[in-house]
Design a protein around this motif. Sequence first.
Motif, PDB file in Angstrom:
ATOM      1  N   LYS A  17       0.870  -1.070  -0.149  1.00 14.45           N
ATOM      2  CA  LYS A  17      -0.009   0.119   0.050  1.00 14.45           C
ATOM      3  C   LYS A  17       0.742   1.257   0.009  1.00 14.45           C
ATOM      4  CE  LYS A  17      -3.821   2.514   2.647  1.00 14.45           C
ATOM      5  NZ  LYS A  17      -2.875   3.634   2.392  1.00 14.45           N
ATOM      6  N   HIS A  18       1.846   1.243   0.846  1.00 12.24           N
ATOM      7  CA  HIS A  18       2.740   2.288   0.541  1.00 12.24           C
ATOM      8  C   HIS A  18       3.511   2.647  -0.595  1.00 12.24           C
ATOM      9  CE1 HIS A  18       2.339   3.379   4.982  1.00 12.24           C
ATOM     10  NE2 HIS A  18       2.731   2.325   5.363  1.00 12.24           N
ATOM     11  N   LEU A  19       3.784   1.490  -1.200  1.00 11.57           N
ATOM     12  CA  LEU A  19       4.318   1.731  -2.742  1.00 11.57           C
ATOM     13  C   LEU A  19       3.515   2.247  -3.551  1.00 11.57           C
ATOM     14  CD1 LEU A  19       5.958  -1.892  -2.898  1.00 11.57           C
ATOM     15  CD2 LEU A  19       7.263   0.082  -3.183  1.00 11.57           C
ATOM     16  N   ARG A  20       2.143   1.905  -3.412  1.00 11.97           N
ATOM     17  CA  ARG A  20       1.118   2.338  -4.249  1.00 11.97           C
ATOM     18  C   ARG A  20       0.826   3.991  -4.119  1.00 11.97           C
ATOM     19  NH1 ARG A  20      -1.356  -2.515  -3.111  1.00 11.97           N
ATOM     20  NH2 ARG A  20      -2.512  -1.653  -1.454  1.00 11.97           N
ATOM     21  N   ASP A  21       0.687   4.420  -2.831  1.00 13.70           N
ATOM     22  CA  ASP A  21       0.835   5.631  -2.223  1.00 13.70           C
ATOM     23  C   ASP A  21       1.612   6.646  -2.983  1.00 13.70           C
ATOM     24  OD1 ASP A  21      -1.461   4.906  -1.179  1.00 13.70           O
ATOM     25  OD2 ASP A  21      -0.821   4.943   0.964  1.00 13.70           O
ATOM     26  N   THR A  22       3.074   5.863  -2.784  1.00 18.42           N
ATOM     27  CA  THR A  22       4.256   6.773  -3.199  1.00 18.42           C
ATOM     28  C   THR A  22       4.360   7.039  -4.562  1.00 18.42           C
ATOM     29  OG1 THR A  22       5.654   5.818  -1.396  1.00 18.42           O
ATOM     30  CG2 THR A  22       6.803   6.555  -3.513  1.00 18.42           C
TER      31      THR A  22
END
Length: 312
Positions: free
Chosen positions: A173-178
């Motif tokens: 999820k953090h990857l997608r948000d970044t």
Amino acid sequence: MAMQVEPSIIGIDVAKAELVIYFLGQTYSIENTPQAIRAWLKDLPSLCEIAIEATGTYHMDVIELAHRKGHHIYVIDGSRLHHYRKGTGGRAKTDASDAQLLARHLQNEKGALRRWSPPPKAYRTLQTLLRRRAALVKARTIIQQSLGAEPLLKAGLKRLISQINTLDAQIQKHLRDTVRDAGLSEQVQRCKALEGVGDLTAYALVMAFLRGDFRNSDAFVAFLGMDVHVRDSGTKTGKRKLTKKGDSEARRLLYCAAMAARRSKRWAGVYQAYLDRGLATTQALVILARKLVRIAFALMKNGTDYQPAPAS
């Protein structure tokens, strides 16, 4: 007429706890902490040239702090330094000798080296998250293989794996948000259109593309460490090996992408042709991975969408 002053050259060998520094013919060490590094930088002359070996993350504080002070930083790949040591006839490998060798390498080979510049914030975040996820997946595999055959631990293992999976989902999820916050979603979608390329591989490709203004796809392939060492002499053809520079997790993801792509209609025949030529499975997959990298580079460089054509 003002006399031109040559910049001071410094070599730094990095460990987790300390930095071993070679400067003006002297070798000494300081703690590898931001406080100690700032104190050391205060006493340096301006515009020094600093060679430092890449060490994962332990070298990041010193290069970032030194760069902010206006010094020129050259991050040297460990493999390159190893071969340079052999070429100079060096037999000793200590922290002190490595620091001195780094300074010597910069002194003699600066024209062939590329000066370090800070990467975009998104690059650092994507790289960190992908590496952390790789460590997590590796740990999950080890735990499952080690404990999976023990019935007495079945319930506890199930809970632990569930927690690891939850953490994995958080990282993704953090990857997608970044990617979204950095405005990179279109680039990711371009890469994902390639056969075999999923979210994680697309993140790795976009991350690598962010790091520099690559002249062509050859430079991009080399940055990923997927170019080949050639060792031929006379009529003898040496063994080809990947240079394996750059991010190892990005290479792993690209290899996995090639494994998936070989089963697609677009690439199945190409992959089989490599095998028919006598190439080993690993060789064929690496070549296929390089093809995917070159196509992804062209898509990102030109801002175009993937239009599959007959593979060659």
